[in-house]
Design a protein around this motif. Structure first.
Motif, PDB file in Angstrom:
ATOM      1  N   TYR A   1      -3.986  90.996  54.711  1.00 46.30           N
ATOM      2  CA  TYR A   1      -2.650  91.173  54.160  1.00 46.30           C
ATOM      3  C   TYR A   1      -2.702  92.383  53.236  1.00 46.30           C
ATOM      4  O   TYR A   1      -3.773  92.931  52.976  1.00 46.30           O
ATOM      5  N   VAL A   2      -1.546  92.810  52.760  1.00 50.36           N
ATOM      6  CA  VAL A   2      -1.459  93.957  51.847  1.00 50.36           C
ATOM      7  C   VAL A   2      -0.756  93.513  50.576  1.00 50.36           C
ATOM      8  O   VAL A   2       0.205  92.750  50.616  1.00 50.36           O
ATOM      9  N   MET A   3      -1.249  94.014  49.446  1.00 40.82           N
ATOM     10  CA  MET A   3      -0.552  93.848  48.169  1.00 40.82           C
ATOM     11  C   MET A   3      -0.052  95.218  47.732  1.00 40.82           C
ATOM     12  O   MET A   3      -0.793  96.197  47.778  1.00 40.82           O
ATOM     13  N   LEU A   4       1.213  95.263  47.321  1.00 44.44           N
ATOM     14  CA  LEU A   4       1.777  96.445  46.702  1.00 44.44           C
ATOM     15  C   LEU A   4       1.905  96.133  45.224  1.00 44.44           C
ATOM     16  O   LEU A   4       2.627  95.221  44.833  1.00 44.44           O
ATOM     17  N   GLU A   5       1.147  96.864  44.425  1.00 43.88           N
ATOM     18  CA  GLU A   5       1.164  96.696  42.970  1.00 43.88           C
ATOM     19  C   GLU A   5       1.474  98.057  42.364  1.00 43.88           C
ATOM     20  O   GLU A   5       0.656  98.973  42.467  1.00 43.88           O
ATOM     21  N   GLY A   6       2.665  98.192  41.760  1.00 42.24           N
ATOM     22  CA  GLY A   6       3.101  99.495  41.279  1.00 42.24           C
ATOM     23  C   GLY A   6       3.308 100.399  42.472  1.00 42.24           C
ATOM     24  O   GLY A   6       4.076 100.086  43.369  1.00 42.24           O
ATOM     25  N   ASN A   7       2.565 101.510  42.526  1.00 37.53           N
ATOM     26  CA  ASN A   7       2.629 102.415  43.674  1.00 37.53           C
ATOM     27  C   ASN A   7       1.313 102.442  44.440  1.00 37.53           C
ATOM     28  O   ASN A   7       0.981 103.438  45.088  1.00 37.53           O
ATOM     29  N   THR A   8       0.559 101.354  44.350  1.00 30.82           N
ATOM     30  CA  THR A   8      -0.719 101.252  45.037  1.00 30.82           C
ATOM     31  C   THR A   8      -0.657 100.153  46.094  1.00 30.82           C
ATOM     32  O   THR A   8      -0.249  99.024  45.810  1.00 30.82           O
ATOM     33  N   PHE A   9      -1.060 100.513  47.321  1.00 33.46           N
ATOM     34  CA  PHE A   9      -1.159  99.554  48.414  1.00 33.46           C
ATOM     35  C   PHE A   9      -2.618  99.163  48.568  1.00 33.46           C
ATOM     36  O   PHE A   9      -3.485 100.035  48.685  1.00 33.46           O
ATOM     37  N   LEU A  10      -2.892  97.874  48.552  1.00 32.91           N
ATOM     38  CA  LEU A  10      -4.252  97.357  48.680  1.00 32.91           C
ATOM     39  C   LEU A  10      -4.366  96.501  49.935  1.00 32.91           C
ATOM     40  O   LEU A  10      -3.655  95.501  50.070  1.00 32.91           O
ATOM     41  N   LEU A  11      -5.233  96.883  50.859  1.00 28.01           N
ATOM     42  CA  LEU A  11      -5.553  96.036  52.004  1.00 28.01           C
ATOM     43  C   LEU A  11      -6.543  94.990  51.524  1.00 28.01           C
ATOM     44  O   LEU A  11      -7.570  95.329  50.915  1.00 28.01           O
ATOM     45  N   LYS A  12      -6.227  93.708  51.798  1.00 30.31           N
ATOM     46  CA  LYS A  12      -7.080  92.641  51.293  1.00 30.31           C
ATOM     47  C   LYS A  12      -7.479  91.671  52.394  1.00 30.31           C
ATOM     48  O   LYS A  12      -6.704  91.392  53.312  1.00 30.31           O
ATOM     49  N   ASP A  13      -8.659  91.151  52.259  1.00 34.95           N
ATOM     50  CA  ASP A  13      -9.201  90.135  53.148  1.00 34.95           C
ATOM     51  C   ASP A  13      -8.558  88.795  52.783  1.00 34.95           C
ATOM     52  O   ASP A  13      -8.615  88.376  51.629  1.00 34.95           O
ATOM     53  N   LEU A  14      -7.945  88.141  53.749  1.00 32.62           N
ATOM     54  CA  LEU A  14      -7.261  86.869  53.497  1.00 32.62           C
ATOM     55  C   LEU A  14      -8.219  85.784  53.016  1.00 32.62           C
ATOM     56  O   LEU A  14      -7.869  84.964  52.182  1.00 32.62           O
ATOM     57  N   GLU A  15      -9.442  85.799  53.517  1.00 32.56           N
ATOM     58  CA  GLU A  15     -10.415  84.757  53.176  1.00 32.56           C
ATOM     59  C   GLU A  15     -10.957  84.909  51.756  1.00 32.56           C
ATOM     60  O   GLU A  15     -11.157  83.932  51.061  1.00 32.56           O
ATOM     61  N   THR A  16     -11.194  86.160  51.331  1.00 33.75           N
ATOM     62  CA  THR A  16     -11.878  86.388  50.055  1.00 33.75           C
ATOM     63  C   THR A  16     -11.003  87.059  48.993  1.00 33.75           C
ATOM     64  O   THR A  16     -11.397  87.109  47.821  1.00 33.75           O
ATOM     65  N   ALA A  17      -9.875  87.621  49.400  1.00 41.19           N
ATOM     66  CA  ALA A  17      -9.003  88.438  48.537  1.00 41.19           C
ATOM     67  C   ALA A  17      -9.689  89.750  48.143  1.00 41.19           C
ATOM     68  O   ALA A  17      -9.182  90.462  47.293  1.00 41.19           O
ATOM     69  N   GLY A  18     -10.819  90.059  48.763  1.00 39.06           N
ATOM     70  CA  GLY A  18     -11.497  91.313  48.485  1.00 39.06           C
ATOM     71  C   GLY A  18     -10.724  92.501  49.038  1.00 39.06           C
ATOM     72  O   GLY A  18     -10.148  92.428  50.117  1.00 39.06           O
ATOM     73  N   VAL A  19     -10.732  93.598  48.290  1.00 43.40           N
ATOM     74  CA  VAL A  19     -10.037  94.817  48.702  1.00 43.40           C
ATOM     75  C   VAL A  19     -10.928  95.613  49.648  1.00 43.40           C
ATOM     76  O   VAL A  19     -12.082  95.867  49.351  1.00 43.40           O
ATOM     77  N   PHE A  20     -10.392  96.006  50.817  1.00 49.19           N
ATOM     78  CA  PHE A  20     -11.163  96.846  51.727  1.00 49.19           C
ATOM     79  C   PHE A  20     -10.428  98.129  52.101  1.00 49.19           C
ATOM     80  O   PHE A  20     -10.877  98.891  52.948  1.00 49.19           O
ATOM     81  N   GLY A  21      -9.299  98.377  51.446  1.00 49.33           N
ATOM     82  CA  GLY A  21      -8.576  99.626  51.655  1.00 49.33           C
ATOM     83  C   GLY A  21      -7.578  99.835  50.530  1.00 49.33           C
ATOM     84  O   GLY A  21      -7.043  98.878  49.974  1.00 49.33           O
ATOM     85  N   ARG A  22      -7.356 101.107  50.181  1.00 51.20           N
ATOM     86  CA  ARG A  22      -6.451 101.430  49.067  1.00 51.20           C
ATOM     87  C   ARG A  22      -5.752 102.741  49.357  1.00 51.20           C
ATOM     88  O   ARG A  22      -6.364 103.690  49.827  1.00 51.20           O
ATOM     89  N   LEU A  23      -4.461 102.782  49.049  1.00 51.74           N
ATOM     90  CA  LEU A  23      -3.692 104.008  49.143  1.00 51.74           C
ATOM     91  C   LEU A  23      -2.751 104.069  47.959  1.00 51.74           C
ATOM     92  O   LEU A  23      -1.993 103.133  47.725  1.00 51.74           O
ATOM     93  N   ASP A  24      -2.833 105.160  47.207  1.00 58.16           N
ATOM     94  CA  ASP A  24      -1.945 105.362  46.058  1.00 58.16           C
ATOM     95  C   ASP A  24      -0.842 106.314  46.489  1.00 58.16           C
ATOM     96  O   ASP A  24      -1.123 107.392  47.016  1.00 58.16           O
ATOM     97  N   LYS A  25       0.393 105.932  46.263  1.00 61.88           N
ATOM     98  CA  LYS A  25       1.535 106.774  46.640  1.00 61.88           C
ATOM     99  C   LYS A  25       1.872 107.677  45.488  1.00 61.88           C
ATOM    100  O   LYS A  25       1.932 107.293  44.381  1.00 61.88           O
TER     101      LYS A  25
END
Length: 181
Positions: free
Chosen positions: A157-181
């Motif tokens: 799943y993805v979390m949008l926090e502020g202007n940052t998109f974080l790709l996260k693992d559903l099982e662990t909530a660990g971040v495996f991708g990041r994009l700052d707009k």
């Protein structure tokens, strides 16, 4: 505003419950569901604990937070059982000063982008492979699949926090991708 973005639950009560756990821990203001909520479709194997009625019961209480679009596996009857709209092919929303286009991915995607003059963020699922890419004219984000990931990607799943998109693992909530707009 904090937004959780997910797609391709495909009727899996098991992975929908995992998603609800992430919603509880992440505490998003909004939840964007990018299609294929209840059914698995003819190209996919049945996901773990396939139980669309249970998924309906899990998601309907969140109707005030959910913004959803129709996937290629949605049926017209889905709107009769879901308490949030799943009929639109796409929706345009403004979040944190960004113009977001929500779509499943079978009509609009990075190969066939949405036609807008302004720079925007195109969010979709459909391909079941997470991706964060700046395409120049637009930012392309695929949130992957909650229940049936492909190409050895995690349930995501993805979390949008502020202007940052974080790709996260559903099982662990660990971040495996990041994009700052």
């Amino acid at each position: 505003m904090k937004v959780l973005i997910a797609s391709d639950i495909h009727g899996s009560a098991y992975y929908c419950q995992k998603l609800l756990e992430r919603i509880q821990s992440e505490q998003p203001d909004k939840i964007f569901l990018l299609g294929d909520i209840l059914y698995h479709g003819p190209r996919n194997d049945l996901p773990r604990d396939y139980a669309p009625k249970q998924v309906i019961a899990m998601l309907n209480p969140l109707k005030e937070k959910i913004v959803a679009v129709r996937g290629n596996c949605e049926a017209e009857v889905d709107q009769m059982v879901l308490d949030f709209d799943v009929t639109a092919t796409y929706k345009e929303v403004e979040v944190n000063g960004m113009h977001l286009v929500l779509t499943h991915g079978h009509h609009y995607n990075k190969e066939r982008p949405f036609a807008l003059r302004e720079r925007y963020v195109l969010l979709n699922g459909h391909f079941h492979v997470p991706e964060l890419t700046d395409m120049g004219d637009f930012i392309y984000i695929n949130c992957g699949s909650v229940s049936i990931p492909k190409e050895n990607s995690p349930h995501a799943y993805v979390m949008l926090e502020g202007n940052t998109f974080l790709l996260k693992d559903l099982e662990t909530a660990g971040v495996f991708g990041r994009l700052d707009k």
